[in-house]
Design a protein around this motif. Structure first.
Motif, short mmCIF file in Angstrom:
data_model
loop_
_atom_site.label_atom_id
_atom_site.label_comp_id
_atom_site.label_asym_id
_atom_site.label_seq_id
_atom_site.Cartn_x
_atom_site.Cartn_y
_atom_site.Cartn_z
N UNK A 554 -51.14 1.86 106.06
CA UNK A 554 -52.29 1.37 105.31
C UNK A 554 -53.48 1.35 106.26
N UNK A 555 -54.61 1.91 105.85
CA UNK A 555 -55.78 2.00 106.72
C UNK A 555 -56.28 0.62 107.13
N UNK A 560 -61.35 1.14 105.96
CA UNK A 560 -61.35 1.27 104.51
C UNK A 560 -62.67 0.80 103.90
N UNK A 561 -63.20 -0.28 104.47
CA UNK A 561 -64.48 -0.79 103.97
C UNK A 561 -65.60 0.22 104.12
N UNK A 566 -62.49 -1.69 98.69
CA UNK A 566 -61.24 -2.06 98.04
C UNK A 566 -61.41 -2.21 96.54
N UNK A 567 -60.34 -2.18 95.78
CA UNK A 567 -60.46 -2.07 94.32
C UNK A 567 -60.65 -3.38 93.56
N UNK A 616 -58.89 -6.85 98.95
CA UNK A 616 -57.63 -6.11 99.08
C UNK A 616 -56.60 -6.57 98.05
N UNK A 617 -56.67 -7.86 97.67
CA UNK A 617 -55.85 -8.36 96.57
C UNK A 617 -54.48 -8.87 96.93
N UNK A 618 -54.06 -8.80 98.21
CA UNK A 618 -52.67 -9.18 98.50
C UNK A 618 -52.41 -10.67 98.40
#
Length: 633
Positions: A554-555, A560-561, A566-567, A616-618
């Motif tokens: 995972x980046x 990623x930003x 992120x979604x 990121x949502x985790x």
């Protein structure tokens, strides 16, 4: 054109210490530059890589420091000036080749830059790399300011060619990362044509003869150092206290003396060429005073050299009283500061530097103090999910398993941000080597599962030999390669798996999964954001034997930003969040600890800090009340 390369001779510009070193490399005419990233040295090669877009030079991030030195040496052998840079830990890695190279000698100028890290600000140790200069009989230069860093670097190439050997330049964190105005020189025309003369051989045989020649080269450097402008004295003709200072410690000593108004009593000998010691120069200044204080970072390197010299000068200068690390007047460990030197100088002259007379001077130099901040993973960091999954899997297994750690952002797994899962951290790649040892204790009844973690860049640098060893000896290890697609801890530099070079050129990436599978071992891939699935995969692999690899891909959240973000948009449903009544004891903010999750004292409930949260949502997976909500952006 890159700004560092575009400056004209005579311009005064604001430069970081590492940028000044890079400019010195350019002014010194180096056309081959290699390094492995590591704070506080990383900006040197990054700056040179940017300059390579406009200048005829080659720049690379090498797989590790030993390879970097070897590659740069090839350039020297072919007649091209070269530089290699690294942090102090990297000198350890390069030392095997370095101890041989200094016997064979070199051709075109080659400079080894070590950026040491007193107090281990971003390191696992505070090693003093200067000792390698003495061990290998090569000259050592220690700049005190960015201006000197530029000038010494430029001159180091000339010195290297004068003695046909490597020259070492040592910076420290405070110099590498400070900024000041620097007057730059001219850039030479870079017209080197590489050519290796097949009539000339570079090797270490016969060893004794080459060793003797190495000593002669060092003696020549010592004679040159006697007249070096990088050594200077400031103070009264007969000071009551002589301070011998090297590197940044000269700045600290000067500041301490000035703040205490001791200019008429304290003299400071600034040593820029510290090995070999210019014996006659030091002897002349030792005659000035019977009391000598040493100021230097990390080990008593200059202190011990001077004391050895004094043993030979007894009849000439008589008895001297020395103060430094060995006497306990200067701290034996940690970074030296102006406050340390104010304390010592004040004690010599009956001055309490904390007295209001002096305290206001110090206060005027500093602003408000910053609040303490714990080490922590960035919002969205995949390593948080990785350690969460490790913690769950080890708990399910129930055999007191633990994590053998390594060097990278994931080193912070020793602290609460990684749920305190990492139990050992040493040198790069050592986590796997240690795991190999644990993995062979099974024949003696050892039954604890050992998970070892290693980043993608670290895997290429030093992890692969350990994995080959595990395969060869059938060690019972579970290696987690935390693949975040960059060298994150030191500034997002590319590595063999990223698909681009230091100069920005596309290259075929090395496939970590294919590489591991080629060894004929069990390999699995998982997403650390899917923490439950990852934990289940981990648990399953723990029940198997022999060497196994799980790649957690995972980046890096910061990468990623930059590449689109992120979604999710996150929020806490205040109706579902029960606060202190939940029974989870604030699990989200106290244990999971993502900076984007905060405890609202007024509401007595958790909430999302929308400025910090990356989406990121985790965290939605860890709330027992399902109060943390993911919404598509």
């Amino acid at each position: 054109m890159n700004r560092i390369a575009a400056f004209h001779a005579g311009e005064r510009v604001l430069l970081q210490g590492n940028e000044a070193i890079a400019r010195g490399v350019l002014e010194g005419g180096a056309v081959f530059c290699a390094a492995y990233p590591g704070n506080p040295s990383s900006e040197i090669l990054e700056t040179l890589a940017e300059c390579s877009k406009d200048l005829p030079m080659y720049v690379e991030w090498s797989t590790n420091e030993k390879v970097a030195l070897e590659a740069a040496t090839a350039a020297s052998f072919a007649g091209c000036r070269a530089v290699v840079s690294m942090k102090q830990n990297g000198v350890n890695v390069a030392s095997d080749f370095l101890t041989n190279l200094t016997l064979s000698g070199t051709k075109a100028g080659i400079v080894l830059i070590s950026c040491d890290d007193p107090s281990g600000i971003s390191s696992t140790n505070e090693e003093d790399a200067r000792l390698f200069a003495r061990m290998t009989d090569i000259p050592l230069l220690e700049p005190a300011t960015p201006q000197e860093a530029l000038e010494m670097t430029r001159w180091a190439f000339e010195l290297s060619e004068e003695i046909s050997n490597v020259v070492m330049l040592r910076s420290v964190s405070r110099l590498s990362h400070t900024r000041s105005c620097v007057q730059v020189g001219a850039l030479p025309a870079l017209e080197t044509r590489p050519w290796f003369d097949p009539k000339h051989a570079f090797h270490t045989f016969p060893v004794v003869a080459k060793h003797a020649e190495r000593h002669r080269k060092l003696e020549k450097a010592a004679r040159l150092f006697e007249e070096s402008p990088f050594n200077d004295y400031e103070g009264p003709e007969k000071p009551e206290l002589l301070v011998i200072a090297s590197g940044c410690a000269w700045s600290y000593a000067s500041e301490a003396r000035d703040l205490l108004d001791l200019g008429a009593k304290v003299g400071i000998l600034k040593m820029g060429t510290t090995w070999p010691l210019p014996a006659e120069l030091v002897a002349r200044h030792l005659e000035r005073s019977t009391r000598v204080l040493f100021a230097e970072d990390v080990d008593p390197f200059v202190e011990d050299l001077v004391k050895t010299l004094v043993a030979d000068l007894g009849a000439r200068i008589g008895v001297r009283e020395f103060f430094g690390k060995n006497s306990g007047h200067i701290p034996a460990c940690g970074e030296l500061t102006p406050a340390h030197l104010m304390e010592v100088m004040g004690a010599f002259f009956g001055i309490d530097w904390r007295d209001a007379t002096y305290r206001h001077k110090v206060a005027a130099l500093i602003g408000d103090s910053l609040p303490q901040r714990e080490f922590g993973f960035c919002p969205g960091c995949p390593h948080r999910g990785s350690y969460y999954a490790i913690k769950k899997a080890l708990a399910w297994d129930g055999r007191d398993g633990f994590v053998s750690g390594d060097i990278g952002c994931y080193t912070m797994g020793i602290w609460p941000t990684g749920f305190s899962q990492v139990k050992s951290v040493h040198a790069m790649g050592s986590g796997i080597g240690l795991a190999c040892g644990y993995g062979k204790l099974t024949t003696l009844g050892f039954d604890q599962p050992v998970v070892t973690v290693c980043g993608d860049s670290t895997f290429f640098h030093a992890g692969l030999p350990g994995l080959v060893n595990a395969k060869f000896n059938q060690a019972d290890i579970l290696l987690l390669i935390l693949d975040n697609s960059t060298t994150a801890m030191t500034g997002f530099q590319p590595h063999p798996g990223t698909g681009r070079t230091a100069m920005g050129n596309p290259t075929e990436p090395v496939d970590v999964e294919a590489l591991c599978r080629s060894l004929g071992i069990t390999v699995a891939v998982a997403d650390p954001y899917r923490m439950e699935e990852t934990a289940e995969t981990l648990y399953r692999l723990m029940q198997q034997g022999g060497p196994r690899v799980l790649i957690l891909k995972r980046k890096c959240a910061l990468v990623q930003g930059r590449e689109g973000g992120f979604p999710f948009r996150m929020h806490v449903d205040q109706e579902k969040c029960l606060g202190e009544s939940c029974g989870c004891n604030r699990y989200c903010t106290r244990i999971f600890r993502c900076p984007g999750l905060v405890w609202d004292e007024e509401m007595q409930k958790s909430r999302i800090d929308e400025v910090i949260c990356v989406g990121c949502g985790i965290c939605a997976d860890i709330c027992p009340q399902s109060a943390i909500i993911r919404e598509p952006e």
